[in-house]
Scaffold this active site. Structure first.
Site, short mmCIF file in Angstrom:
data_model
loop_
_atom_site.label_atom_id
_atom_site.label_comp_id
_atom_site.label_asym_id
_atom_site.label_seq_id
_atom_site.Cartn_x
_atom_site.Cartn_y
_atom_site.Cartn_z
N CYS A 2 0.78 -1.18 0.01
CA CYS A 2 -0.09 -0.04 -0.21
C CYS A 2 0.87 1.26 0.03
CB CYS A 2 -0.94 0.09 1.17
SG CYS A 2 -2.17 -1.13 1.15
N ARG A 27 3.97 -0.93 -4.70
CA ARG A 27 3.56 -1.09 -3.19
C ARG A 27 2.29 -1.78 -3.21
NH1 ARG A 27 7.12 1.61 0.39
NH2 ARG A 27 5.73 0.94 2.06
N TRP A 74 -2.69 -2.78 -1.73
CA TRP A 74 -2.52 -4.10 -1.66
C TRP A 74 -3.51 -4.86 -0.69
CZ3 TRP A 74 -0.98 -8.35 1.33
CH2 TRP A 74 -0.78 -9.58 0.57
N ASN A 100 -1.84 2.62 5.49
CA ASN A 100 -0.92 1.53 4.99
C ASN A 100 -0.48 0.54 6.18
OD1 ASN A 100 1.17 -0.25 3.99
ND2 ASN A 100 2.59 1.29 4.15
N GLY A 101 -0.87 -0.69 6.58
CA GLY A 101 -0.31 -1.43 7.51
C GLY A 101 -1.75 -2.32 7.95
N GLU A 482 16.70 -19.17 -6.14
CA GLU A 482 16.34 -17.84 -6.44
C GLU A 482 15.87 -17.94 -7.96
OE1 GLU A 482 15.43 -15.12 -5.45
OE2 GLU A 482 15.84 -13.52 -6.88
N LYS A 486 12.21 -16.47 -9.24
CA LYS A 486 12.16 -15.39 -10.45
C LYS A 486 11.03 -15.87 -11.43
CE LYS A 486 13.22 -12.77 -8.98
NZ LYS A 486 13.72 -12.31 -7.54
N GLU A 489 7.46 -16.34 -10.02
CA GLU A 489 6.63 -14.98 -9.68
C GLU A 489 6.31 -14.06 -11.09
OE1 GLU A 489 8.62 -12.48 -6.73
OE2 GLU A 489 10.57 -12.86 -7.75
N HIS A 505 16.35 -38.83 -4.20
CA HIS A 505 15.75 -39.11 -3.20
C HIS A 505 14.27 -38.65 -3.25
CE1 HIS A 505 19.33 -40.31 -0.98
NE2 HIS A 505 19.80 -39.38 -1.27
N LYS A 600 5.60 -5.15 -3.66
CA LYS A 600 6.97 -4.88 -3.01
C LYS A 600 6.85 -4.07 -1.69
CE LYS A 600 11.36 -3.54 -5.46
NZ LYS A 600 11.68 -4.88 -5.68
#
Ligand code: F6R
Length: 605
Positions: A2, A27, A74, A100-101, A482, A486, A489, A505, A600
Site C-alpha cells: 500500500c 507497493r 494491496w 498502510n498497515g 532464487e 524469479k 513470480e 531421493h 513490493k
C-alpha cells in the site's frame, strides 16, 4: 505494501497525487483512490478498483483543490473493489483516511462501533480509523487522531484530511513508513521518497510512534502517545529523480537487470583496501576484537533476500570459516529462537521495511543480540534499527520482482565475508584473489547481458512448460532457488528448486519431457557430481538447460557464463536466469513489473 501520498500547497493537488501514486504503485495495485479538500469546503473522493490509470480515467474534469491524500492498495482485509479502496470516510463524510498497515484489533473495534450504531461502508480494517477520528470529541484534529490511535493495535502509516481543518494534513506512523517532503510553500507526504523526489529532495522520515501536522508552509512532529514535540531535522535525499524513470526500457525489470554492472561497481566503490587485501565497511560498527569473538552467523531475510543470505552464509563460511546459515525471518521470529551472545545476526532487506524482518530484528534487539543490516534503502526502518551494517547501493529498485538488488546483496556479503575472513584466518593471497575476482564482476556481468538475444530465443522454448525443476549443489543450490522464485513470480510457471544431490531421493520421479530442468553447473570441485545428475535426467528423457562455464554435453542448451573465483561464481550464474524468467514472462504476455497478487515492500505479516 500500500502506498500513501498527500499534498498541501498552492498547486492543484489531484495531478500531483496521481503522479505520486504512480511512483508508489509497486507497493500495491489492487485499487486506488484520492480525496481532495474542495475549494468550496467539504471533501471530494474518487476511488477505483485496479490501477492508478483506472482512477485517473474516473476523475472528473473539475476536481480542483490544493490539499489532498491518496492511496494505492494491496488488499489484506476485503476484496479489491471500489468500496474497499481508500480513502475511507467517517459517517458524516468529514474525515478521510488513507492507511498502510494492518489494524490487528479491527474486528473488535468495529463490533463496538457497530453496537453504537455506526454503519460501515467497506470490509476493510482501515475504515475504523475514519469513524474513530470522526467520533472523537477533541477540538483539534491532532487530538482527534491521537484519540483514535489509542484504540488501535497494529501497524499503520496514515494520512488524515478533515473538512473542518482544511489548512492541514495529519499523519502518523507505527511500523509502516511515512516521509514528509518539504517544498517551497508546499509539503508532501508519502510512504517513500520515490513519490517525492521529483518535487523536493528535503525530507523528514517519521519514526515509529511519531505523528506530524503538515501545512503548506510549516510542519510539526510530535509523539503519538503524549503529543510532545520531537526534533525532526530534514535530510537531503541523494537519489536522483531520474533513477526512478524507466528510460528506454519497456519494463523496470528489464531496466534493473540491465543496470547490474553499474550497480555492482557502486557496491564495490571506495571499499577495497589493496594494502591489506581486505575491504573497508564504514558503517559496520564491529571492531576486529569483537569480530574475532563471533562463533556463528545467522542471516535473516525473506524471499529473494533470504536466498541472497543463503549465498552470503556460504561465503562467510568459506572465507571467514565461521559457521553461518540463513533462515526466513518470518519463520525465525515465531519459533522462540535461542539467542546466543556469540552469534552475529544479520538482517537482509532490499526495502528495509519488510515487516517480518523488522519484527525479527526487534525481537533480537530486545534479547540483547547484536544485529547488523545488509540493506538497500538508506535510512529505512531496518537500517535504523540495526547496530550497523553494509549498504547494498543497488539504487532504487522499482519492479516488484527483485533482480539487481539480489546481485548487489550477494556482492555486499562477499565484501563482508572477505572483511571477516581477513580479520580471522584468510590469507593475504586469498584476500588478493577474491579482490581480483570482485573487480572482474562488472565486466563479466556486461558479457552475460550481451547474450540476451540468445537467452530470449531459449525462453521461447520453455513457455509451454507447466512446471520446471531447478537444481544446483552447495554454492549452486541457492542460485537455483532464487532462479526458480524469479520464474514462478514473473511467468506464473510453477518451479521448484532442489539440491542436485537430492534428485535420487524423490524429485527424479517428476522427470519427463514436459518437466524441463535448469541446472547450475559451475566448473568447481563438484563439476563431475553435477554432470552425473545431468546424466540421470537425460536417461529419463528430461530436457535440460544448463548454466555452466563450458558447454554441457548432456544438456539440450547451455548458457555459458564467464568463470570467476569459485566462491564468487554464484553472483554471475543467477543473472542469465533473471533474463530467462523475464523473457519467458514477456513471451507469455505477463504484467512483468506488477505480477498478480504481489507487491513490493511487504509491510504486513
Ligand atoms: C522476489 C522479491 C521478494 C522480496 C521479499 C523481501 O522477487 O522481491 O521475495 O525479496 O519480499 O523483500 P525485502 O528484500 O525488501 O525485505
Amino acid at each position: 505494501m500500500c502506498g500513501i501520498v498527500g499534498y498541501i500547497g498552492k498547486r492543484d493537488a489531484a495531478p500531483l497525487l496521481l503522479e505520486g501514486l504512480q511512483r508508489l504503485e509497486y507497493r500495491g495495485y489492487d485499487s486506488a483512490g484520492v480525496a481532495i479538500s474542495g475549494k468550496s469546503g467539504g471533501l471530494k473522493t474518487v476511488k477505483a478498483k485496479g490501477r492508478v490509470r483506472d482512477l485517473d480515467s474516473r476523475l472528473p474534469k473539475r476536481f480542483a483543490g490544493t490539499t489532498g491524500i491518496a492511496h494505492t492498495r494491496w488488499a489484506t482485509h476485503g476484496a479489491p473493489n471500489d468500496v474497499n479502496a481508500h480513502p475511507h470516510l467517517d459517517a458524516d463524510g468529514q474525515v478521510a483516511v488513507v492507511h498502510n498497515g494492518i489494524i490487528d484489533n479491527a474486528s473488535e473495534v468495529r463490533a463496538k462501533l457497530e453496537a453504537d450504531g455506526v454503519e460501515f461502508a467497506s470490509e476493510t480494517d482501515s475504515e475504523v480509523l475514519a469513524h474513530l477520528i470522526g467520533r472523537s470529541q477533541a477540538d483539534k484534529l491532532e487530538e482527534k487522531v491521537r484519540d483514535a490511535l489509542r484504540h488501535i493495535e497494529g501497524t499503520y502509516g496514515i494520512a488524515v484530511l478533515h473538512a473542518a481543518f482544511p489548512d492541514r494534513i495529519v499523519v502518523a506512523r507505527n511500523g509502516s513508513p511515512v516521509v514528509l517532503g518539504i517544498g517551497e510553500k508546499e509539503m508532501f507526504v508519502a510512504s517513500d521518497v520515490a513519490a517525492l523526489v521529483s518535487h523536493t529532495r528535503q525530507v523528514v522520515t517519521l519514526g515509529d510512534g511519531e505523528m506530524a501536522t503538515i501545512k503548506a508552509d510549516d510542519y510539526r512532529t510530535y509523539t503519538t502517545r503524549e503529543g510532545s514535540r520531537t526534533a525532526a531535522s530534514p535530510e537531503t535525499v541523494e537519489v536522483e529523480a531520474a533513477s526512478y524513470d524507466m528510460g528506454a526500457h519497456d519494463t523496470y525489470m528489464h531496466k534493473e537487470i540491465s543496470e547490474q554492472a553499474d550497480a555492482v561497481d557502486r557496491v564495490l566503490r571506495g571499499r577495497i583496501d589493496d594494502r591489506f587485501s581486505t575491504v573497508h565497511l564504514g558503517g559496520l560498527n564491529l571492531d576486529p576484537r569483537e569480530a574475532r569473538k563471533i562463533r556463528q552467523v545467522k542471516i535473516l531475510g525473506c524471499g529473494t533476500s533470504y536466498h541472497a543470505g543463503q549465498i552470503g552464509a556460504g561465503l562467510i563460511e568459506e572465507l571467514a570459516r565461521i559457521p553461518a546459515d540463513s533462515e526466513p525471518a518470518s519463520e525465525f521470529r515465531y519459533r522462540n529462537p535461542v539467542v546466543d551472545p556469540d552469534t552475529l545476526y544479520i538482517a537482509v532487506s532490499q526495502s528495509g521495511e519488510t515487516y517480518d524482518v523488522l519484527a525479527a530484528v526487534q525481537e533480537l534487539k530486545r534479547k540483547g543480540a547484536r544485529v547488523l543490516g545488509v540493506v538497500n534503502v538508506v535510512g529505512s526502518a531496518i537500517a535504523r534499527e540495526t547496530d550497523g551494517g553494509v549498504y547494498v547501493h543497488a539504487g532504487p529498485e522499482v519492479c516488484v520482482v527483485s533482480t539487481k538488488c539480489f546481485t548487489n546483496t550477494v556482492v555486499a556479503f562477499a565484501l563482508l565475508a572477505l572483511h571477516l575472513g581477513r580479520i580471522r584466518d584468510l590469507s593475504v593471497a586469498d584476500g588478493k584473489r577474491i579482490i581480483a575476482g570482485l573487480r572482474k564482476l562488472p565486466e563479466q556481468i556486461t558479457e552475460i547481458l550481451a547474450r540476451e538475444d540468445e537467452i530470449a530465443k531459449l525462453a521461447q522454448q520453455y513457455t509451454d512448460a507447466r512446471s520446471m525443476l531447478f537444481i544446483g549443489r552447495v554454492r549452486g543450490y541457492p542460485v537455483a532457488r532464487e532462479a526458480s522464485l524469479k520464474l514462478k513470480e514473473v511467468s506464473y510457471i510453477h518451479a521448484e528448486a532442489y539440491p542436485a544431490s537430492e534428485l535420487k531421493h524423490g524429485p527424479l520421479a517428476l522427470i519427463e519431457p514436459a518437466m524441463p530442468t535448469v541446472a547450475i553447473v559451475p566448473d568447481d570441485d563438484l563439476l563431475e557430481k553435477n554432470r552425473a545428475a545431468l546424466e540421470e535426467i537425460k536417461a529419463r528423457s528430461g530436457r535440460i538447460l544448463a548454466v555452466a562455464h563450458q558447454e554441457q554435453e548432456k544438456a539440450d542448451h547451455t548458457i555459458v557464463v564467464p568463470k570467476n573465483e569459485d566462491e564468487l561464481d554464484p553472483i554471475l550464474m543467477g543473472i542469465p536466469l533473471q533474463l530467462l524468467a523475464y523473457h519467458t514472462a514477456l513471451a507469455l504476455g505477463r504484467d512483468i513489473d506488477k505480477p498478480r497478487n504481489l507487491a513490493k515492500s511487504v509491510t504486513v505479516e
